[in-house]
Scaffold this active site. Structure first.
Site, short mmCIF file in Angstrom:
data_model
loop_
_atom_site.label_atom_id
_atom_site.label_comp_id
_atom_site.label_asym_id
_atom_site.label_seq_id
_atom_site.Cartn_x
_atom_site.Cartn_y
_atom_site.Cartn_z
N HIS A 12 0.82 -1.22 0.00
CA HIS A 12 0.00 0.00 0.00
C HIS A 12 0.86 1.27 0.00
CE1 HIS A 12 -0.17 -0.67 4.65
NE2 HIS A 12 0.84 0.11 4.35
N HIS A 59 -1.62 4.61 9.76
CA HIS A 59 -0.25 5.08 10.00
C HIS A 59 -0.29 6.38 10.81
CE1 HIS A 59 -0.16 2.49 6.42
NE2 HIS A 59 1.11 2.27 6.66
N HIS A 193 10.34 -3.80 3.37
CA HIS A 193 10.72 -2.39 3.34
C HIS A 193 11.12 -1.88 4.72
CE1 HIS A 193 6.34 -1.98 4.20
NE2 HIS A 193 6.43 -0.68 4.40
N GLU A 240 4.23 -5.45 8.44
CA GLU A 240 2.89 -5.29 7.86
C GLU A 240 2.40 -6.59 7.21
OE1 GLU A 240 2.80 -0.48 6.84
OE2 GLU A 240 3.25 -1.87 5.21
C1 DHB Z 1 5.92 3.96 2.97
C2 DHB Z 1 4.91 3.98 3.92
C3 DHB Z 1 4.15 2.85 4.13
O1 DHB Z 1 3.13 2.85 5.01
C4 DHB Z 1 4.41 1.68 3.45
O2 DHB Z 1 3.66 0.60 3.73
C5 DHB Z 1 5.42 1.65 2.50
C6 DHB Z 1 6.17 2.80 2.27
C7 DHB Z 1 6.71 5.20 2.70
O3 DHB Z 1 6.52 6.19 3.41
O4 DHB Z 1 7.49 5.18 1.74
FE FE Z 2 2.41 0.98 5.49
#
Ligand code: DHB
Ligand code: FE
Length: 291
Positions: A12, A59, A193, A240
Site C-alpha cells: 500500500h 499510519h 521495506h 505489515e
Molecule cells: C511507505 C509507507 C508505508 O506505510 C508503506 O507501507 C510503505 C512505504 C513510505 O513512506 O514510503
Molecule cells: Fe504501510
C-alpha cells in the site's frame, strides 16, 4: 449466505497513490508497476464483489499514539479520506457497511477476538492505495468496504499466527451473515521495506518470494515466522505482512493462486500483489469458463 470468494495481497506504498493522483503512471519509473497491476484490476472488474474487507493498518492518522487498538473494525456509514500532510488524496469517500461490520464484530468477539469498535474514522494510504490499485479511479468506489485496522506501528504487533486465526474466524463470521453477497478480503502492506534508520531501503526479494509461495503452498509455516524475524529479514515495516495472514486465514483450505506480481522498487519498497481464489469459487469459475 455471504461468502468470501478470494483474497488479495497488495502493498500500500503511499508513493503509488501519489503517482496516480499526480498523473505520473506512464513515467518510466512507474509504468512497469502499473502494468503489473493491470491483470489484477481486470480480475476485479470481472468478479465485481459486493463487499471488501480491507485488512490494513493506520499510519498514525485515524489513531495517534494516545490509543492504538490491536484489531479495530470500522462500523461507520462512510469514511472520509485522511489528510496525511499533503492534503487528502483526491479519491471518493469510502462507503462502509455498518450492518455487516457490526455482525462481524459480534461474531468475532463471541469467538474470543477482542475487537475495538470504531464508529468514526478517517482512512489513510493503507486503505486507499489498495482501492486505487484494484479499482482504478472511479467517481465513486463500486463496493462497500469494511475496514479492519491492525496495529503494526507500535510494538507489540499481533503474531502472524494470531492474524491467521483471526482470518479463520472472519470466514466463519462472513458465512453466518444471511445476505447473499460476495466478499473479497484484502491483506495489505509489505512487502520488504524499511523506511528509516541505517538499513533504510532494505529489500529482501528471497524473503518476499518465499512468503508469496507460502501463501498457497504452506500458510501454516508462515504463521511460525516470529514478528522479530520479519523486521530482521525484510526491514522494520515488513511486519505489515502479518496482515496478509489475516487474508489467507479467511480463505480456507485448497485456495488457489491465480495471479502474482512482484516489483522493486516503488519508493524504497518491495511491492507485491497476489490473487488467491477460494477452492469453491475457483471451481465455479473454472466450470463457467469451460462452459
Ligand atoms: C511507505 C509507507 C508505508 O506505510 C508503506 O507501507 C510503505 C512505504 C513510505 O513512506 O514510503
Ligand atoms: Fe504501510
Amino acid at each position: 449466505m455471504a461468502r468470501i470468494i478470494a483474497g488479495i495481497g497488495t502493498s500500500h506504498t503511499p508513493a503509488i497513490g501519489a503517482a496516480v493522483d499526480n498523473g505520473k503512471t506512464a513515467e518510466p519509473y512507474w509504468a512497469p508497476l502499473f502494468k503489473g497491476y493491470e491483470p489484477a484490476k481486470k480480475w476485479m472488474a470481472d468478479v465485481k464483489p459486493d463487499v471488501v474487507i480491507m485488512v490494513y493498518n493506520d499510519h498514525v492518522n485515524a489513531f495517534d499514539f494516545k490509543i492504538i487498538p490491536t484489531f479495530a473494525i470500522g462500523c461507520a456509514d462512510e469514511y472520509p479520506i485522511a489528510d496525511e500532510g499533503w492534503g487528502p488524496r483526491p479519491v471518493p469517500p469510502v462507503k462502509g457497511h455498518p450492518e455487516m461490520a457490526s455482525h462481524l464484530v459480534q461474531s468475532l468477539v463471541l469467538d474470543e477476538f477482542d475487537i475495538t469498535i470504531v464508529n468514526e474514522m478517517q482512512v489513510d494510504h493503507g486503505l486507499t492505495v489498495p482501492l486505487t490499485l484494484l479499482f482504478g479511479s472511479p467517481a465513486a468506489w463500486p463496493v462497500r468496504v469494511i475496514p479492519l485496522a491492525v496495529n503494526v506501528v507500535q510494538y507489540p504487533a499481533p503474531t502472524g499466527n494470531r492474524c491467521y486465526n483471526l482470518g479463520k474466524a472472519i470466514k466463519k463470521a462472513v458465512e453466518s451473515w444471511d445476505e447473499d453477497v460476495n466478499v473479497v478480503i484484502f491483506g495489505t502492506g509489505g512487502m520488504s521495506h524499511q523506511i528509516q534508520g541505517k538499513r533504510a531501503g532494505l529489500i529482501n526479494k528471497d524473503f518476499d518470494t518465499r512468503f508469496l509461495d507460502g501463501l498457497t503452498k504452506d500458510p501454516v509455516a508462515l504463521t511460525k515466522i516470529a514478528p522479530i524475524e520479519y523486521l530482521r529479514e525484510a526491514g522494520n515495516e515488513a511486519i505489515e505482512l502479518v496482515m496478509w495472514l489475516v487474508m489467507r486465514g479467511a480463505l480456507g483450505d485448497g485456495a488457489e493462486e491465480i495471479y502474482r506480481f512482484y516489483h522493486v522498487p516503488a519508493s524504497s519498497t518491495g511491492v507485491g500483489n497476489i490473487i488467491i481464489e477460494t477452492k469453491d469459487f475457483h471451481a465455479q469459475r473454472a466450470k463457467k469458463s469451460a462452459a
